[in-house]
Design an enzyme around this catalytic site. Structure first.
Site, mmCIF file in Angstrom:
data_model
loop_
_atom_site.group_PDB
_atom_site.id
_atom_site.type_symbol
_atom_site.label_atom_id
_atom_site.label_comp_id
_atom_site.label_asym_id
_atom_site.label_seq_id
_atom_site.Cartn_x
_atom_site.Cartn_y
_atom_site.Cartn_z
ATOM 1 N N ASN A 123 -109.962 -28.866 25.233
ATOM 2 C CA ASN A 123 -110.711 -29.995 24.715
ATOM 3 C C ASN A 123 -109.778 -31.092 24.205
ATOM 4 O O ASN A 123 -108.566 -30.898 24.071
ATOM 5 C CB ASN A 123 -111.637 -29.539 23.586
ATOM 6 C CG ASN A 123 -112.670 -28.552 24.063
ATOM 7 O OD1 ASN A 123 -113.397 -28.821 25.012
ATOM 8 N ND2 ASN A 123 -112.745 -27.390 23.407
ATOM 9 N N CYS B 183 -122.594 -32.336 29.600
ATOM 10 C CA CYS B 183 -122.087 -30.987 29.342
ATOM 11 C C CYS B 183 -122.875 -30.038 30.235
ATOM 12 O O CYS B 183 -124.096 -29.882 30.063
ATOM 13 C CB CYS B 183 -122.256 -30.619 27.874
ATOM 14 S SG CYS B 183 -121.751 -28.924 27.484
ATOM 15 N N GLY C 140 -119.129 -26.263 32.723
ATOM 16 C CA GLY C 140 -119.856 -26.309 33.982
ATOM 17 C C GLY C 140 -119.533 -27.501 34.842
ATOM 18 O O GLY C 140 -119.536 -27.417 36.081
ATOM 19 N N ASN C 141 -119.260 -28.645 34.226
ATOM 20 C CA ASN C 141 -118.909 -29.829 35.009
ATOM 21 C C ASN C 141 -117.475 -29.734 35.532
ATOM 22 O O ASN C 141 -117.187 -30.113 36.668
ATOM 23 C CB ASN C 141 -119.087 -31.093 34.159
ATOM 24 C CG ASN C 141 -120.543 -31.390 33.881
ATOM 25 O OD1 ASN C 141 -121.393 -31.278 34.761
ATOM 26 N ND2 ASN C 141 -120.845 -31.741 32.640
ATOM 27 N N GLU D 257 -120.142 -31.948 21.633
ATOM 28 C CA GLU D 257 -119.355 -30.778 22.017
ATOM 29 C C GLU D 257 -118.299 -30.477 20.959
ATOM 30 O O GLU D 257 -117.604 -31.388 20.485
ATOM 31 C CB GLU D 257 -118.672 -31.003 23.368
ATOM 32 C CG GLU D 257 -119.642 -31.107 24.539
ATOM 33 C CD GLU D 257 -118.933 -30.975 25.865
ATOM 34 O OE1 GLU D 257 -118.266 -29.938 26.079
ATOM 35 O OE2 GLU D 257 -119.029 -31.903 26.694
ATOM 36 N N ARG D 258 -118.177 -29.206 20.632
ATOM 37 C CA ARG D 258 -117.142 -28.810 19.677
ATOM 38 C C ARG D 258 -115.776 -29.145 20.273
ATOM 39 O O ARG D 258 -115.478 -28.846 21.418
ATOM 40 C CB ARG D 258 -117.245 -27.320 19.343
ATOM 41 C CG ARG D 258 -117.078 -26.390 20.527
ATOM 42 C CD ARG D 258 -117.054 -24.928 20.118
ATOM 43 N NE ARG D 258 -116.833 -24.086 21.301
ATOM 44 C CZ ARG D 258 -116.646 -22.780 21.255
ATOM 45 N NH1 ARG D 258 -116.671 -22.140 20.110
ATOM 46 N NH2 ARG D 258 -116.450 -22.096 22.365
ATOM 47 N N HIS E 184 -124.142 -22.524 22.032
ATOM 48 C CA HIS E 184 -124.946 -23.741 22.041
ATOM 49 C C HIS E 184 -126.107 -23.629 21.071
ATOM 50 O O HIS E 184 -126.683 -22.553 20.877
ATOM 51 C CB HIS E 184 -125.499 -24.011 23.445
ATOM 52 C CG HIS E 184 -124.445 -24.384 24.431
ATOM 53 N ND1 HIS E 184 -124.033 -25.685 24.622
ATOM 54 C CD2 HIS E 184 -123.703 -23.624 25.267
ATOM 55 C CE1 HIS E 184 -123.085 -25.699 25.556
ATOM 56 N NE2 HIS E 184 -122.868 -24.466 25.952
ATOM 57 N N THR F 278 -122.624 -26.618 30.663
ATOM 58 C CA THR F 278 -123.140 -25.435 29.977
ATOM 59 C C THR F 278 -124.249 -25.826 29.008
ATOM 60 O O THR F 278 -125.197 -25.067 28.804
ATOM 61 C CB THR F 278 -122.019 -24.689 29.225
ATOM 62 O OG1 THR F 278 -121.364 -25.591 28.322
ATOM 63 C CG2 THR F 278 -121.004 -24.094 30.191
ATOM 64 N N ASN G 174 -118.670 -36.344 32.747
ATOM 65 C CA ASN G 174 -117.818 -35.444 31.961
ATOM 66 C C ASN G 174 -116.446 -35.423 32.646
ATOM 67 O O ASN G 174 -116.273 -34.767 33.675
ATOM 68 C CB ASN G 174 -118.452 -34.062 31.955
ATOM 69 C CG ASN G 174 -118.030 -33.170 30.813
ATOM 70 O OD1 ASN G 174 -118.359 -32.006 30.816
ATOM 71 N ND2 ASN G 174 -117.314 -33.668 29.824
#
Length: 278
Positions: A64, A222, A74-75, A213-214, A165, A224, A13
Site C-alpha cells: 500500500n 477496490c 482484486g484490481n 482502504e487501510r 472489510h 475485494t 485502482n
C-alpha cells in the site's frame, strides 16, 4: 540503479508494477511510500511485485501507499494477469496467481468495446466468521452490527475476502469520507485495521460504492471491497445469490457474482511504462 516499471490500472485502482521474476527488488516498503506520492513520485495506490511461484504462474506481492503489505487486491491481480499474458510469460486464457490469501484462478475474457483487457477472477468464498476477519466481538459473526464512530452509530456487516472489510449501507454521495474513513480503519473493533465500503443500492442488480482502504485512504476502486459489498448485500437479502451485480465505483465499474465462491470481472489497462531511479 534504474529499474523498469509498468503503471497499470483497473477501475481507476492504479499501481506501479515491477517484474521480479528474475530480478528481485529489495526495500519494497519504503519504495511504495516514495513512488506512490502523486506529487513527488510516479503516483499510485501502491506498488506490486510480480514474483516467481513454485505453485502458480506467478506470485503477487502488493504494498500500500503507506508501505504496509496487503494480502490481496482484486484490481491489481487482474493487471498482473494482463502483464503475464502480454509479456508471453503465461499466454493462456486461464492463469493462476499466488497471493498472501492463497492461489487465485483467473480467466482472460474477450476484450471490451474500448479494447481493454477484461479478466474474471475467482476470489474465493466470502467469510463472515468474525474471528477470521478479524472483529473483536463475542458474536460468531458481525452482521448488522453497531459501530460507533464520529458521534454516530452505523449499522455494518463485516466480511473477509482474503482481507478485512466493513460494509455500511449508506449513500456515499456527500459523505465526508476523509473524516469517517480513518475512524473506521483504526477502530478498536478491528485489531488489524479494516477497509470500509459505503454503498447504496441503485437498481435491481446494481449498487454504487465509495471505499476507504487501510493503508491507502480513499481510492478510486477496490476489487475485494466490491466483492465484500455484494457478498454482504446477498447475505442481507438485498440481492439474490448467483446473479451478476454491477458495482459503480469512482474509477469505473466491476461485475460481481456471489455463489459458493465470489467471481469478479473487470478491465485491466496499461497506463504507461518507464524507468525509475531506485
Amino acid at each position: 540503479m534504474r529499474r523498469k516499471f509498468v503503471k497499470m490500472q483497473g477501475a481507476g485502482n492504479d499501481y506501479i508494477y515491477f517484474d521480479c521474476l528474475r530480478d528481485p527488488l529489495e526495500g519494497a516498503e519504503a519504495l511504495a511510500v516514495r513512488l506512490s506520492d502523486r506529487h513527488k513520485g510516479i503516483g499510485g495506490d501502491g506498488i506490486v511485485l510480480i514474483c516467481p511461484s513454485a505453485e502458480a504462474d506467478a506470485r503477487m506481492r502488493m504494498f500500500n501507499a503507506d508501505g504496509s503489505e496487503g494480502n490481496m487486491c482484486g484490481n491489481a491481480i487482474r493487471c498482473v494477469a494482463k502483464y503475464l499474458f502480454d509479456a508471453g510469460i503465461a499466454r493462456k486464457e486461464e492463469l493462476t496467481i499466488e497471493t498472501r490469501s492463497g492461489i487465485k484462478r483467473l480467466r482472460i475474457l474477450p476484450r471490451g468495446e474500448n479494447g481493454a483487457f477484461r479478466v474474471r477472477v475467482d476470489m474465493g468464498p466470502a467469510v463472515f466468521e468474525a474471528a477470521r476477519i478479524p472483529v473483536r466481538t463475542e458474536a460468531a459473526e458481525f452482521v448488522r452490527g453497531k459501530v460507533e464512530a464520529g458521534g454516530r452509530t452505523f449499522e455494518a456487516t463485516c466480511v473477509s475476502m482474503g482481507n478485512p472489510h466493513c460494509v455500511v449501507f449508506e449513500d456515499p454521495d456527500g459523505l465526508d469520507l476523509s473524516h469517517i474513513g480513518p475512524l473506521f480503519e483504526s477502530h478498536p473493533l478491528f485489531p488489524e485495521r479494516i477497509n470500509t465500503e459505503f454503498v447504496k443500492k441503485t437498481g435491481e442488480r446494481s449498487l454504487k460504492m465509495r471505499v476507504w482502504e487501510r493503508g491507502s485512504g480513499e481510492t478510486m476502486a477496490c476489487g475485494t471491497g466490491a466483492c465484500a459489498a455484494v457478498a454482504a448485500a446477498v447475505r442481507l437479502g438485498v440481492f439474490p445469490a448467483g446473479e451478476d451485480v454491477r458495482v459503480q465505483l469512482r474509477g469505473g465499474e466491476l461485475t460481481v457474482c456471489v455463489q459458493d465462491t465470489v467471481f469478479m470481472t473487470g478491465e485491466a489497462e496499461t497506463v504507461f511504462t518507464g524507468e525509475v531511479e531506485l
